[in-house]
Enzyme design. Structure first.
Site, PDB file in Angstrom:
ATOM      1  N   GLU A   1     -43.178  21.748 165.725  1.00 39.24           N
ATOM      2  CA  GLU A   1     -42.658  20.661 164.889  1.00 39.24           C
ATOM      3  C   GLU A   1     -41.196  20.349 165.225  1.00 39.24           C
ATOM      4  O   GLU A   1     -40.315  20.366 164.357  1.00 39.24           O
ATOM      5  CB  GLU A   1     -42.811  21.004 163.410  1.00 39.24           C
ATOM      6  CG  GLU A   1     -44.257  21.084 162.965  1.00 39.24           C
ATOM      7  CD  GLU A   1     -44.423  21.330 161.470  1.00 39.24           C
ATOM      8  OE1 GLU A   1     -45.472  20.989 160.939  1.00 39.24           O
ATOM      9  OE2 GLU A   1     -43.478  21.887 160.840  1.00 39.24           O
TER      10      GLU A   1
ATOM     11  N   GLU B   1     -52.611  21.327 162.506  1.00 44.36           N
ATOM     12  CA  GLU B   1     -52.412  21.993 161.223  1.00 44.36           C
ATOM     13  C   GLU B   1     -52.908  21.115 160.083  1.00 44.36           C
ATOM     14  O   GLU B   1     -52.755  19.896 160.104  1.00 44.36           O
ATOM     15  CB  GLU B   1     -50.928  22.303 160.971  1.00 44.36           C
ATOM     16  CG  GLU B   1     -50.315  23.375 161.833  1.00 44.36           C
ATOM     17  CD  GLU B   1     -48.874  23.668 161.413  1.00 44.36           C
ATOM     18  OE1 GLU B   1     -48.522  23.383 160.250  1.00 44.36           O
ATOM     19  OE2 GLU B   1     -48.105  24.155 162.260  1.00 44.36           O
TER      20      GLU B   1
END
Length: 678
Positions: free
Chosen positions: A151, A310
């Site tokens: 991320e 995710e």
């Protein structure tokens, strides 16, 4: 670079952090993975501190043991590089690695993504770590994909970044004179005479104290957004270089964050073998917003399937109210991702952490530690279904004929703009158009500026504030050849350095739109105006409310379809259509109410022969289609809390989950899903 060759099915798994646990848990974890149908784990995402306990020492013992255990359990691996959080010793010994925030404060050790992307120290040690990982594990038999960092995001305003920013600017503009012109530095006497006079636009320089997105010099801040995204991309590319020294054929990814503002994912996409992203819809999240974001991720590599890297099996602990996913919701959101192009379904996390900020985040294996939980049972059911689907959906694509433009740089410029409204939110305005098509069950792609417009019949460009060189010509060619183009209020205002166009706002679109814009009226949140659609447009004739912004436009060759009802500009055009070559160009000069927007887009699609996926509108029902090898796969998802009967419009289809042949109506339970092959 395909990702499913080894498993030949939709990957099912997620983030696994066995380094947080005593090894006595590992055998039990593998047993539970098998029960749930888990076949892929993402490991080594935050392990830098254990892999490199000191400057000159590396220790791969635990990672070796983890990978050995996964191999013994026949669980494949998505291998992280661990560079998202540097070790404490590194921050203590080399403080230049720590970021300086927008307010000019030097960070201390802690958190994650706290490394300056332009720190030579960070780049040196990150490269060295990844080089050793790739050398050691490049031929590990269970390795499916490399996962760089995690991320990536956030900007830094330190001296390293200031120096790198100047180098970046020299490469972009060449001379200080060209930079001054591009940035309009004559304003407030901000002219630069030497590159070293330029500093990052934070709160200590050009920043406006009440909003970090705003600055006194919009152009410098716009370029800092570009530079910030490029700086993080340079770090990613450095890790890719280290991996490719040893691992030639294994794909590489990094997990994106949907519409995350700070990175231009279209710039990143050429360097990412497979797009992956993390999807966390809040309980009150509109399903169409998540659908739009999936479509955006799908667009980054020209429609190539992506990875759902995710999602939470149940609850996201960082949301304001940590509401559980209701029975069926996890499967529904999973299948929504698959419907829009995901060839993986993965979770964060597989076993629940015992401590720190994510200990209350959902997981396949709860703190109770066994399989006798609601969440585990639902995950196991999904794992069984995905296993039975096999490779049937792998690499199926969208066949949408409507494209909605999304441009990160345009978003930056829109939200940096000093006016006309503090409520400018590019993503929300784009979503209004996606949502209207979503409710009409009309297949829609998100597209970037470099996309091939010729594959679409309709291109929609909401809030096209920034018009880059070549864009107007591309639109003209698209419309002239028979395409339909639609753009909206607050479009054609500035060029790529945020300098306003003169001669009437249009940004080069004046000919194709057949109009020019004079000024804009920003309405207060509680204010509305009215669009009166003329009798010449019988399908939409009537009066509708509008809000937010009202462009005051002058029609030239454009036909006026609707006018404002109130204010001093009553009677001025609010909706126009221009015939240009073989096609049409629409301009929506204000934010219309949802009813009008749906009617307008339905009319446009009908005119272009674009049909709905379902014969009638169903509230709370989503319809998505993927195609492959001459077969169509129609996903129907029920976002309602009650069962719903849906008219499929199909005389015969095979439902892949239940393996039943259906015709006509189908009943979906609350949060139920059907996948119809026909």
């Amino acid at each position: 670079m395909p990702i499913n060759d080894k498993l030949n099915k939709i990957w099912y798994g997620g983030d696994y952090n066995p380094e947080q646990w005593d090894q006595t848990y590992w055998d039990e974890d593998v047993r539970l993975f098998k029960l749930a149908g888990i076949d892929v784990v993402t490991v080594n995402v935050f392990s830098w501190a254990s892999l490199q306990p000191s400057e000159d020492e590396y220790d791969f013992t635990m990672l070796d043991d983890i990978l050995k255990k996964m191999q013994e359990g026949n669980v494949s691996v998505c291998l992280g590089t661990s560079t998202a959080a540097h070790p404490a010793w590194m921050a203590n010994r080399y403080p230049d690695i720590l970021r300086v925030d927008w307010e000019g404060r030097k960070r201390k050790f802690g958190g994650r993504h706290n490394s300056c992307p332009n720190s030579p120290t960070y780049r040196k040690y990150a490269y060295a770590l990844v080089d050793k990982l790739a050398e050691r594990y490049h031929d590990y038999p269970g390795l499916l994909i490399w996962h760089v960092n995690n991320e990536l995001g956030g900007y830094c305003y330190c001296d390293h970044c200031a120096k790198a920013f100047r180098v970046w600017l020299k490469q972009r503009y060449g001379t200080i004179e060209k930079l001054n012109k591009a940035w309009y530095t004559a304003f407030w006497g901000h002219t630069f005479y030497d590159w070293n006079e330029i500093v990052p636009p934070n709160l200590l320089s050009e920043g406006v104290h009440w909003n970090w997105q705003r600055s006194n010099q919009n152009s410098i801040s716009l370029d800092y957004f570009r530079f910030g995204s490029d700086s993080l991309l340079a770090c990613y590319k450095l890790e890719v270089e280290a991996i490719r020294k040893h691992s030639k054929d294994i794909p590489i990814t990094t997990n994106f964050m949907g519409t995350y503002k700070e990175m231009n994912y279209y710039d990143w996409a050429p360097y990412v073998d497979v797009i992956s992203w993390d999807s966390y819809p809040a309980p009150d999240h509109l399903p169409s917003m998540n659908a739009m974001t999936h479509a955006l991720m799908r667009s980054l590599k020209d429609g190539q399937p992506f990875m759902l890297m995710e999602q939470t099996p149940s609850v996201a602990n960082w949301q304001p109210y940590c509401k559980l996913k209701r029975p069926g919701e996890m499967k529904k959101w999973s299948y929504q991702a698959v419907a829009h192009g995901a060839d993986t379904v993965m979770f964060f996390q597989l076993r629940k952490s015992l401590g720190s900020c994510e200990k209350m985040h959902g997981a396949l294996i709860e703190h109770v530690g066994h399989e006798h939980t609601r969440v585990f049972r639902e995950c196991a059911e999904l794992g069984d279904e995905l296993g039975r689907l096999g490779d049937r959906l792998i690499d199926a694509r969208s066949d949408a004929k409507v494209g909605i433009l999304y441009d990160w740089e345009n978003r930056w410029a829109v939200e940096l703009s000093s006016g006309p409204s503090n409520d400018l939110d590019y993503v929300k305005e784009v979503h209004k158009y996606y949502d209207a098509l979503y409710e009409l069950h009309i297949p829609t792609d998100m597209v970037g500026l470099e996309a091939d417009f010729k594959r679409y019949n309709v291109i929609i460009a909401p809030l096209m504030y920034m018009i880059k060189p070549g864009f107007a010509t591309k639109v003209e060619q698209f419309v002239q050849a028979g395409g339909t183009f639609l753009t909206t209020y607050f479009s054609g205002i500035v060029g790529e350095t945020d300098i306003a166009f003169t001669g009437g706002y249009s940004g080069g679109l004046r000919s194709v739109l057949g109009l020019w814009s004079e000024e804009m009226d920003a309405l207060y949140p509680e204010e509305t105006n009215e669009i009166i659609i003329s009798s010449s447009f019988q399908e939409l004739e009537g009066s509708y409310s509008c809000s937010f912004l009202c462009d005051l436009i002058h029609a030239e060759s454009a036909e006026v379809l609707g006018t404002y009802g109130f204010e001093f500009y009553a009677g001025m055009p609010a909706l126009t259509m221009n015939r240009y070559g073989q096609g049409l160009a629409y301009y929506v000069a204000t934010r219309p109410e949802k009813k009008l927007l749906r009617k307008l887009l339905q009319h446009i699609c009908r005119e272009k022969g674009i049909e709905s996926l379902l014969p009638q509108h169903h509230h709370g029902i989503e319809a998505v289609r993927r195609v492959k090898d001459g077969l169509s796969f129609l996903f129907i998802l029920n976002h309602n809390n009650t069962s719903t009967i849906v008219n499929t419009g199909l005389s015969s289809a095979f439902e892949l989950i239940s393996k039943e042949v259906i015709s006509g109506d189908i009943e979906l339970s609350a949060h139920g899903v059907a996948i119809l092959q026909y």
